[in-house]
Design a protein around this motif. Structure first.
Motif, PDB file in Angstrom:
ATOM      1  N   UNK A 297     -23.060  56.565  86.234  1.00 36.18           N
ATOM      2  CA  UNK A 297     -21.880  55.781  85.907  1.00 36.18           C
ATOM      3  C   UNK A 297     -21.062  56.484  84.824  1.00 36.18           C
ATOM      4  N   UNK A 298     -19.757  56.528  85.008  1.00 33.65           N
ATOM      5  CA  UNK A 298     -18.886  57.117  83.992  1.00 33.65           C
ATOM      6  C   UNK A 298     -18.110  56.003  83.288  1.00 33.65           C
ATOM      7  N   UNK A 299     -17.844  56.230  82.002  1.00 40.16           N
ATOM      8  CA  UNK A 299     -17.147  55.202  81.234  1.00 40.16           C
ATOM      9  C   UNK A 299     -15.703  55.047  81.709  1.00 40.16           C
ATOM     10  N   UNK A 300     -15.209  53.838  81.556  1.00 48.90           N
ATOM     11  CA  UNK A 300     -13.853  53.557  81.994  1.00 48.90           C
ATOM     12  C   UNK A 300     -12.858  54.124  80.977  1.00 48.90           C
ATOM     13  N   UNK A 301     -11.832  54.767  81.493  1.00 43.38           N
ATOM     14  CA  UNK A 301     -10.787  55.316  80.628  1.00 43.38           C
ATOM     15  C   UNK A 301      -9.558  55.572  81.489  1.00 43.38           C
ATOM     16  N   UNK A 302      -8.413  55.156  81.002  1.00 34.83           N
ATOM     17  CA  UNK A 302      -7.174  55.337  81.758  1.00 34.83           C
ATOM     18  C   UNK A 302      -6.721  56.796  81.681  1.00 34.83           C
ATOM     19  N   UNK A 303      -6.615  57.430  82.860  1.00 40.14           N
ATOM     20  CA  UNK A 303      -6.164  58.807  82.929  1.00 40.14           C
ATOM     21  C   UNK A 303      -4.640  58.850  82.833  1.00 40.14           C
ATOM     22  N   UNK A 304      -4.127  59.838  82.122  1.00 36.04           N
ATOM     23  CA  UNK A 304      -2.681  60.004  81.947  1.00 36.04           C
ATOM     24  C   UNK A 304      -1.983  60.033  83.306  1.00 36.04           C
ATOM     25  N   UNK A 305      -0.860  59.349  83.390  1.00 37.92           N
ATOM     26  CA  UNK A 305      -0.114  59.265  84.642  1.00 37.92           C
ATOM     27  C   UNK A 305       0.319  60.619  85.157  1.00 37.92           C
ATOM     28  N   UNK A 306       0.500  61.583  84.276  1.00 36.20           N
ATOM     29  CA  UNK A 306       0.888  62.930  84.684  1.00 36.20           C
ATOM     30  C   UNK A 306      -0.216  63.582  85.509  1.00 36.20           C
ATOM     31  N   UNK A 307      -1.469  63.312  85.174  1.00 35.92           N
ATOM     32  CA  UNK A 307      -2.603  63.847  85.920  1.00 35.92           C
ATOM     33  C   UNK A 307      -2.659  63.214  87.304  1.00 35.92           C
ATOM     34  N   UNK A 308      -2.434  61.918  87.369  1.00 29.31           N
ATOM     35  CA  UNK A 308      -2.446  61.228  88.661  1.00 29.31           C
ATOM     36  C   UNK A 308      -1.311  61.749  89.551  1.00 29.31           C
ATOM     37  N   UNK A 309      -0.146  61.965  88.962  1.00 32.41           N
ATOM     38  CA  UNK A 309       0.981  62.507  89.739  1.00 32.41           C
ATOM     39  C   UNK A 309       0.657  63.907  90.255  1.00 32.41           C
TER      40      UNK A 309
ATOM     41  N   UNK B 171     -16.512  62.349  84.397  1.00 31.38           N
ATOM     42  CA  UNK B 171     -17.917  62.766  84.359  1.00 31.38           C
ATOM     43  C   UNK B 171     -18.051  64.143  83.704  1.00 31.38           C
ATOM     44  N   UNK B 172     -17.115  65.024  83.982  1.00 26.93           N
ATOM     45  CA  UNK B 172     -17.135  66.370  83.394  1.00 26.93           C
ATOM     46  C   UNK B 172     -17.125  66.283  81.870  1.00 26.93           C
ATOM     47  N   UNK B 173     -16.218  65.488  81.332  1.00 30.22           N
ATOM     48  CA  UNK B 173     -16.125  65.392  79.875  1.00 30.22           C
ATOM     49  C   UNK B 173     -17.322  64.647  79.287  1.00 30.22           C
ATOM     50  N   UNK B 174     -17.858  63.696  80.043  1.00 30.91           N
ATOM     51  CA  UNK B 174     -19.065  62.995  79.590  1.00 30.91           C
ATOM     52  C   UNK B 174     -20.222  63.977  79.467  1.00 30.91           C
ATOM     53  N   UNK B 175     -20.407  64.838  80.472  1.00 30.65           N
ATOM     54  CA  UNK B 175     -21.516  65.793  80.471  1.00 30.65           C
ATOM     55  C   UNK B 175     -21.335  66.873  79.397  1.00 30.65           C
ATOM     56  N   UNK B 176     -20.095  67.090  78.979  1.00 28.28           N
ATOM     57  CA  UNK B 176     -19.829  68.079  77.934  1.00 28.28           C
ATOM     58  C   UNK B 176     -19.647  67.418  76.561  1.00 28.28           C
ATOM     59  N   UNK B 177     -20.061  66.133  76.472  1.00 28.47           N
ATOM     60  CA  UNK B 177     -20.011  65.402  75.201  1.00 28.47           C
ATOM     61  C   UNK B 177     -18.646  65.487  74.533  1.00 28.47           C
ATOM     62  N   UNK B 178     -17.615  65.345  75.369  1.00 32.14           N
ATOM     63  CA  UNK B 178     -16.239  65.448  74.881  1.00 32.14           C
ATOM     64  C   UNK B 178     -15.550  64.095  74.964  1.00 32.14           C
ATOM     65  N   UNK B 179     -14.889  63.711  73.903  1.00 30.01           N
ATOM     66  CA  UNK B 179     -14.118  62.477  73.892  1.00 30.01           C
ATOM     67  C   UNK B 179     -12.853  62.709  74.709  1.00 30.01           C
TER      68      UNK B 179
END
Length: 282
Positions: A243-255, A154-162
Protein backbone atom coordinates in the motif's frame (compact mmCIF):
# COMPACT_ATOMS: atom_id res chain seq x y z
CA UNK A 1 13.99 -27.21 -19.69
CA UNK A 2 10.99 -26.25 -17.54
CA UNK A 3 7.88 -28.27 -18.36
CA UNK A 4 5.23 -25.67 -17.51
CA UNK A 5 6.24 -22.09 -16.79
CA UNK A 6 3.71 -19.66 -15.35
CA UNK A 7 4.67 -15.98 -15.50
CA UNK A 8 2.88 -12.89 -14.25
CA UNK A 9 4.45 -10.11 -16.29
CA UNK A 10 2.93 -6.99 -14.86
CA UNK A 11 2.13 -4.34 -14.69
CA UNK A 12 3.80 -3.00 -11.56
CA UNK A 13 1.28 -1.64 -9.03
CA UNK A 14 -1.55 -3.51 -10.78
CA UNK A 15 -2.20 -6.26 -8.24
CA UNK A 16 0.55 -8.78 -9.00
CA UNK A 17 1.67 -8.98 -5.36
CA UNK A 18 -1.93 -9.48 -4.26
CA UNK A 19 -2.42 -12.29 -6.80
CA UNK A 20 0.84 -13.92 -5.69
CA UNK A 21 -0.31 -13.87 -2.06
CA UNK A 22 -3.58 -15.62 -2.98
CA UNK A 23 -1.91 -18.40 -4.97
CA UNK A 24 1.39 -18.93 -3.14
CA UNK A 25 0.12 -22.00 -1.26
CA UNK A 26 -1.66 -23.67 -4.17
CA UNK A 27 -0.49 -27.28 -4.45
CA UNK A 28 -0.24 -27.10 -8.25
CA UNK A 29 2.04 -24.03 -8.32
CA UNK A 30 5.69 -23.98 -7.29
CA UNK A 31 6.83 -20.39 -6.89
CA UNK A 32 10.40 -19.19 -7.04
CA UNK A 33 11.94 -18.60 -3.61
CA UNK A 34 11.38 -14.88 -4.09
CA UNK A 35 8.30 -13.41 -5.78
CA UNK A 36 10.25 -11.49 -8.41
CA UNK A 37 13.27 -13.27 -9.90
CA UNK A 38 14.01 -10.51 -12.47
CA UNK A 39 15.88 -12.97 -14.68
CA UNK A 40 14.56 -12.05 -18.13
CA UNK A 41 14.75 -8.30 -17.56
CA UNK A 42 18.33 -8.76 -16.34
CA UNK A 43 19.30 -10.60 -19.52
CA UNK A 44 17.30 -8.53 -22.01
CA UNK A 45 16.95 -5.10 -20.39
CA UNK A 46 20.16 -4.76 -18.41
CA UNK A 47 18.28 -4.54 -15.11
CA UNK A 48 20.51 -4.56 -12.01
CA UNK A 49 17.77 -5.75 -9.63
CA UNK A 50 18.83 -9.40 -9.68
CA UNK A 51 22.52 -8.56 -9.33
CA UNK A 52 21.77 -6.21 -6.45
CA UNK A 53 19.75 -8.92 -4.70
CA UNK A 54 22.56 -11.46 -5.10
CA UNK A 55 25.12 -9.00 -3.73
CA UNK A 56 22.90 -8.18 -0.73
CA UNK A 57 22.42 -11.89 -0.03
CA UNK A 58 26.14 -12.53 -0.25
CA UNK A 59 26.86 -9.63 2.11
CA UNK A 60 24.44 -11.14 4.65
CA UNK A 61 26.16 -14.51 4.35
CA UNK A 62 29.59 -12.98 4.90
CA UNK A 63 28.36 -11.05 7.91
CA UNK A 64 26.13 -13.63 9.57
CA UNK A 65 27.13 -17.07 8.30
CA UNK A 66 30.60 -17.00 6.79
CA UNK A 67 31.16 -20.61 7.91
CA UNK A 68 28.62 -21.79 5.32
CA UNK A 69 30.70 -20.07 2.62
CA UNK A 70 33.88 -21.67 3.92
CA UNK A 71 32.19 -25.08 3.87
CA UNK A 72 30.92 -24.44 0.32
CA UNK A 73 34.40 -23.72 -1.03
CA UNK A 74 35.85 -26.67 0.90
CA UNK A 75 33.24 -29.02 -0.56
CA UNK A 76 33.77 -27.53 -4.02
CA UNK A 77 37.52 -28.10 -3.94
CA UNK A 78 37.13 -31.67 -2.68
CA UNK A 79 34.47 -32.61 -5.22
CA UNK A 80 31.73 -33.04 -2.65
CA UNK A 81 28.11 -32.01 -3.17
CA UNK A 82 27.82 -28.30 -2.43
CA UNK A 83 25.02 -26.23 -0.95
CA UNK A 84 22.60 -25.64 -3.86
CA UNK A 85 21.46 -22.24 -2.60
CA UNK A 86 24.98 -20.87 -2.29
CA UNK A 87 25.89 -22.45 -5.64
CA UNK A 88 23.08 -20.55 -7.35
CA UNK A 89 24.13 -17.38 -5.55
CA UNK A 90 27.68 -17.61 -6.89
CA UNK A 91 26.94 -19.10 -10.32
CA UNK A 92 26.69 -17.02 -13.52
CA UNK A 93 23.17 -15.91 -14.41
CA UNK A 94 22.08 -17.74 -17.56
CA UNK A 95 19.26 -19.99 -18.76
CA UNK A 96 20.62 -23.01 -16.88
CA UNK A 97 20.79 -20.91 -13.71
CA UNK A 98 17.15 -19.88 -14.11
CA UNK A 99 15.99 -23.45 -14.78
CA UNK A 100 17.86 -24.63 -11.67
CA UNK A 101 15.67 -22.38 -9.50
CA UNK A 102 12.82 -24.81 -10.07
CA UNK A 103 14.73 -28.10 -10.28
CA UNK A 104 13.51 -29.41 -6.93
CA UNK A 105 10.07 -27.85 -7.03
CA UNK A 106 6.88 -29.88 -7.15
CA UNK A 107 3.53 -28.97 -8.69
CA UNK A 108 2.26 -28.57 -12.20
CA UNK A 109 3.69 -25.08 -12.76
CA UNK A 110 6.94 -23.31 -12.01
CA UNK A 111 5.90 -19.71 -11.29
CA UNK A 112 7.70 -16.39 -11.42
CA UNK A 113 5.89 -13.10 -10.77
CA UNK A 114 8.15 -10.32 -12.08
CA UNK A 115 6.14 -7.32 -13.36
CA UNK A 116 9.17 -5.89 -15.16
CA UNK A 117 8.95 -8.77 -17.65
CA UNK A 118 6.36 -6.60 -19.39
CA UNK A 119 9.33 -4.71 -20.86
CA UNK A 120 11.49 -7.60 -22.11
CA UNK A 121 10.18 -7.41 -25.68
CA UNK A 122 9.98 -10.10 -28.36
CA UNK A 123 13.52 -11.26 -27.71
CA UNK A 124 12.77 -11.79 -24.04
CA UNK A 125 9.50 -13.60 -24.68
CA UNK A 126 11.26 -15.79 -27.25
CA UNK A 127 13.77 -16.66 -24.50
CA UNK A 128 10.85 -17.70 -22.29
CA UNK A 129 9.74 -20.13 -24.99
CA UNK A 130 13.25 -21.51 -25.46
CA UNK A 131 13.63 -22.63 -21.86
CA UNK A 132 10.11 -23.95 -21.23
CA UNK A 133 8.00 -26.56 -22.94
CA UNK A 134 4.69 -24.86 -22.19
CA UNK A 135 3.93 -21.32 -21.04
CA UNK A 136 1.04 -19.54 -19.37
CA UNK A 137 1.22 -15.76 -19.04
CA UNK A 138 -0.94 -13.41 -16.97
CA UNK A 139 -0.72 -9.73 -17.82
CA UNK A 140 -2.37 -7.59 -15.16
CA UNK A 141 -3.22 -4.00 -16.04
CA UNK A 142 -4.60 -0.98 -14.25
CA UNK A 143 -5.77 2.38 -15.53
CA UNK A 144 -2.48 3.62 -17.07
CA UNK A 145 -2.46 7.00 -15.35
CA UNK A 146 -3.58 5.63 -11.97
CA UNK A 147 -0.94 2.90 -12.22
CA UNK A 148 1.78 5.41 -13.06
CA UNK A 149 0.79 7.70 -10.18
CA UNK A 150 0.81 4.76 -7.75
CA UNK A 151 4.24 3.70 -9.04
CA UNK A 152 5.59 7.22 -8.57
CA UNK A 153 4.37 7.27 -4.96
CA UNK A 154 5.80 3.80 -4.34
CA UNK A 155 9.17 4.81 -5.81
CA UNK A 156 9.55 7.69 -3.38
CA UNK A 157 8.29 5.56 -0.50
CA UNK A 158 10.96 2.91 -1.20
CA UNK A 159 13.62 5.63 -1.39
CA UNK A 160 12.48 7.16 1.92
CA UNK A 161 11.74 10.44 0.17
CA UNK A 162 9.05 12.89 1.21
CA UNK A 163 7.14 13.25 -2.03
CA UNK A 164 5.87 16.69 -1.08
CA UNK A 165 9.46 17.95 -1.14
CA UNK A 166 10.40 16.54 -4.56
CA UNK A 167 11.04 19.26 -7.20
CA UNK A 168 8.52 19.13 -10.01
CA UNK A 169 11.24 18.70 -12.65
CA UNK A 170 12.61 15.66 -10.85
CA UNK A 171 9.16 14.15 -10.72
CA UNK A 172 8.59 14.90 -14.40
CA UNK A 173 11.80 13.03 -15.23
CA UNK A 174 10.72 10.05 -13.14
CA UNK A 175 7.24 10.05 -14.71
CA UNK A 176 8.82 9.66 -18.17
CA UNK A 177 11.22 6.87 -17.17
CA UNK A 178 10.91 3.26 -18.36
CA UNK A 179 9.83 2.15 -14.91
CA UNK A 180 6.89 4.56 -14.82
CA UNK A 181 5.84 5.50 -18.35
CA UNK A 182 6.77 2.40 -20.36
CA UNK A 183 5.19 0.11 -17.78
CA UNK A 184 1.86 1.80 -18.52
CA UNK A 185 2.20 1.45 -22.30
CA UNK A 186 0.18 -1.74 -22.40
CA UNK A 187 -0.34 -1.60 -26.16
CA UNK A 188 3.36 -2.27 -26.79
CA UNK A 189 3.49 -5.26 -24.44
CA UNK A 190 0.21 -6.73 -25.73
CA UNK A 191 1.39 -6.59 -29.33
CA UNK A 192 4.61 -8.37 -28.36
CA UNK A 193 2.76 -11.01 -26.34
CA UNK A 194 0.38 -11.65 -29.23
CA UNK A 195 3.26 -12.06 -31.65
CA UNK A 196 4.99 -14.64 -29.43
CA UNK A 197 2.19 -16.64 -27.79
CA UNK A 198 -1.09 -18.23 -28.77
CA UNK A 199 -4.32 -16.66 -27.57
CA UNK A 200 -4.97 -19.42 -25.02
CA UNK A 201 -1.54 -18.89 -23.45
CA UNK A 202 -2.14 -15.35 -22.24
CA UNK A 203 -4.77 -14.10 -19.79
CA UNK A 204 -5.35 -10.34 -19.70
CA UNK A 205 -6.75 -9.09 -16.38
CA UNK A 206 -7.68 -5.65 -15.09
CA UNK A 207 -6.84 -4.60 -11.55
CA UNK A 208 -10.14 -2.76 -11.11
CA UNK A 209 -12.18 -5.85 -12.07
CA UNK A 210 -10.03 -8.15 -9.95
CA UNK A 211 -10.45 -5.99 -6.85
CA UNK A 212 -14.21 -5.79 -7.41
CA UNK A 213 -14.58 -9.58 -7.85
CA UNK A 214 -11.70 -11.18 -5.96
CA UNK A 215 -12.80 -14.81 -5.59
CA UNK A 216 -14.24 -14.87 -9.09
CA UNK A 217 -10.91 -13.60 -10.40
CA UNK A 218 -9.02 -16.37 -8.58
CA UNK A 219 -11.42 -18.88 -10.14
CA UNK A 220 -10.68 -17.38 -13.55
CA UNK A 221 -6.94 -17.83 -13.01
CA UNK A 222 -7.41 -21.44 -11.89
CA UNK A 223 -9.52 -22.17 -14.98
CA UNK A 224 -6.89 -20.55 -17.17
CA UNK A 225 -4.16 -22.75 -15.65
CA UNK A 226 -6.41 -25.81 -15.55
CA UNK A 227 -5.75 -26.38 -11.85
CA UNK A 228 -8.07 -27.01 -8.93
CA UNK A 229 -10.07 -24.07 -7.68
CA UNK A 230 -9.47 -22.82 -4.16
CA UNK A 231 -11.85 -21.06 -1.83
CA UNK A 232 -9.92 -18.27 -0.14
CA UNK A 233 -11.08 -16.72 3.17
CA UNK A 234 -12.46 -13.22 2.85
CA UNK A 235 -9.89 -11.84 5.29
CA UNK A 236 -7.09 -13.00 3.01
CA UNK A 237 -8.82 -11.79 -0.15
CA UNK A 238 -9.27 -8.35 1.38
CA UNK A 239 -5.74 -8.01 2.75
CA UNK A 240 -3.96 -5.10 1.07
CA UNK A 241 -0.32 -5.41 0.08
CA UNK A 242 2.30 -2.84 -0.99
CA UNK A 243 0.00 0.00 0.00
CA UNK A 244 1.25 3.48 -0.85
CA UNK A 245 0.33 6.57 1.13
CA UNK A 246 -2.23 8.92 -0.32
CA UNK A 247 -0.85 12.13 -1.79
CA UNK A 248 -2.19 14.45 -4.47
CA UNK A 249 0.11 14.45 -7.50
CA UNK A 250 0.73 17.81 -9.19
CA UNK A 251 -1.68 18.42 -12.06
CA UNK A 252 1.26 19.04 -14.39
CA UNK A 253 2.39 15.42 -13.89
CA UNK A 254 -1.10 14.12 -14.64
CA UNK A 255 -1.26 16.26 -17.79
CA UNK A 256 2.12 14.90 -18.87
CA UNK A 257 0.98 11.31 -18.35
CA UNK A 258 -2.29 12.03 -20.12
CA UNK A 259 -0.38 13.26 -23.17
CA UNK A 260 2.19 10.46 -23.23
CA UNK A 261 -0.37 7.68 -22.73
CA UNK A 262 -3.05 8.91 -25.15
CA UNK A 263 -2.22 6.26 -27.75
CA UNK A 264 -2.38 3.52 -25.14
CA UNK A 265 -5.92 4.54 -24.17
CA UNK A 266 -7.01 4.56 -27.82
CA UNK A 267 -5.58 1.07 -28.40
CA UNK A 268 -7.03 -0.37 -25.20
CA UNK A 269 -10.50 0.99 -25.96
CA UNK A 270 -10.36 -0.68 -29.36
CA UNK A 271 -9.18 -4.05 -28.07
CA UNK A 272 -10.91 -4.53 -24.69
CA UNK A 273 -13.97 -3.73 -22.68
CA UNK A 274 -12.35 -1.53 -20.08
CA UNK A 275 -13.32 -1.08 -16.43
CA UNK A 276 -15.53 1.95 -15.81
CA UNK A 277 -12.96 3.40 -13.40
CA UNK A 278 -10.46 4.04 -16.19
CA UNK A 279 -10.06 7.67 -17.28
CA UNK A 280 -12.99 8.13 -19.66
CA UNK A 281 -12.08 11.51 -21.09
CA UNK A 282 -8.93 10.35 -22.89
Amino acid sequence: MIDNLFLCVGAQKAGTTWLHSQLENHEDISFSDVKEVHYFNTIHNGSILLTRRKVEHLERLIKNNKHSLERYFSDLSSGKKVDAGIDRLLSPVDDEWYISLFSNKTGKYAADFSPEYALIGKEGFSNVKRISENQKIIYMMRDPISRAISAIKYYYKMHNTNISEVPIESMRALAQSNLILNMSMYDITIKELRSCFNQDQVLYMFYENVMANKQESIDTVCNFLDISKVSIPEAQLSRRVNVTEDFDIDGDIISLLREKLANTYVYMKQEFKLPEKWYNDI
